[in-house]
Write an enzyme that holds these catalytic residues in place. Structure first.
Site, PDB file in Angstrom:
ATOM      1  CB  ILE A 105      -0.964  -0.019   1.215  1.00 37.92           C
ATOM      2  CG1 ILE A 105      -1.962   1.142   1.150  1.00 37.92           C
ATOM      3  CG2 ILE A 105      -0.221  -0.074   2.526  1.00 37.92           C
ATOM      4  CD1 ILE A 105      -3.132   1.016   2.137  1.00 37.92           C
ATOM      5  CB  CYS A 106       1.136   4.114   0.823  1.00 37.82           C
ATOM      6  SG  CYS A 106       1.559   5.852   1.003  1.00 37.82           S
ATOM      7  CG  HIS A 107       5.594   6.038  -0.904  1.00 39.48           C
ATOM      8  ND1 HIS A 107       4.560   6.795  -0.427  1.00 39.48           N
ATOM      9  CD2 HIS A 107       6.311   6.846  -1.704  1.00 39.48           C
ATOM     10  CE1 HIS A 107       4.655   8.022  -0.909  1.00 39.48           C
ATOM     11  NE2 HIS A 107       5.705   8.081  -1.686  1.00 39.48           N
ATOM     12  CB  SER A 154      -4.441  -0.115  -1.286  1.00 37.71           C
ATOM     13  OG  SER A 154      -5.473  -1.057  -1.416  1.00 37.71           O
TER      14      SER A 154
END
Length: 173
Positions: A105-107, A154
């Site tokens: 998720i994210c980075h 995500s």
């Protein structure tokens, strides 16, 4: 394997995105699953990006793919450390190759990029690394959660409910 026997690894390092560690940690415990935080060193306290302290259960050196049923790769700035460490890249690539769910998720997809597992896949991420994901050969989708086989991605903490639901579904919940 009974639902209560699942083992979920959650990567941990300084500057992880707090919510992306804590939300899955407790969410999967609600299923009765064992959550294992995995850091560069076992038993070390790592301060997350917004100050929340988390202690690693295991060192990456002590984890084999047979120890886990799934892996969660949180975002924040920590993925930039993991992507430079062949131990984290290796665990990630092996779990995916074995068909086990790997969720970033994210980075977190930065680690997927360096593990060289994105080519030909569909994925999402935090918008600032979209070009990195595409340059690694993935098709970027701006969606809350993208599931491509056993790869789950995500964008941000706001997507955590969909992210965790997708992981749980892959594990038979």
């Amino acid at each position: 394997m009974a639902i209560s026997e699942k083992r979920i690894g959650i990567l941990l390092e300084f500057n992880c995105e707090d919510a992306e560690v804590i939300y899955p940690l407790y969410r999967f415990r609600e299923y009765g699953w064992k959550t294992l935080t995995i850091g560069p060193e076992a038993g070390k306290m790592y301060k997350c990006k917004n100050g929340y302290p988390c202690k690693s259960d295991l060192s990456i050196d002590d984890v084999a793919t047979t120890d886990l049923d799934a892996l969660v790769i949180p975002g924040g700035f920590a993925p930039d450390y993991w992507r430079r460490d062949k131990r984290f890249c290796g665990l990630t690539a092996k779990l995916l190759a074995e068909g086990k769910p790997v969720a970033a998720i994210c980075h977190g997809p930065w680690l997927l990029i360096s593990a060289k597992v994105l080519k030909g896949r569909r994925a999402t991420c935090f918008h600032s690394i979209k070009d990195d994901v595409e340059n690694a050969g993935a098709t970027y989708l701006d969606e809350a959660c993208v599931v491509d086989g056993n790869l789950i991605t995500s964008r941000t903490p706001n997507d955590l409910p969909d992210f965790c639901k997708a992981i749980a579904a892959q594990l038979g919940a």
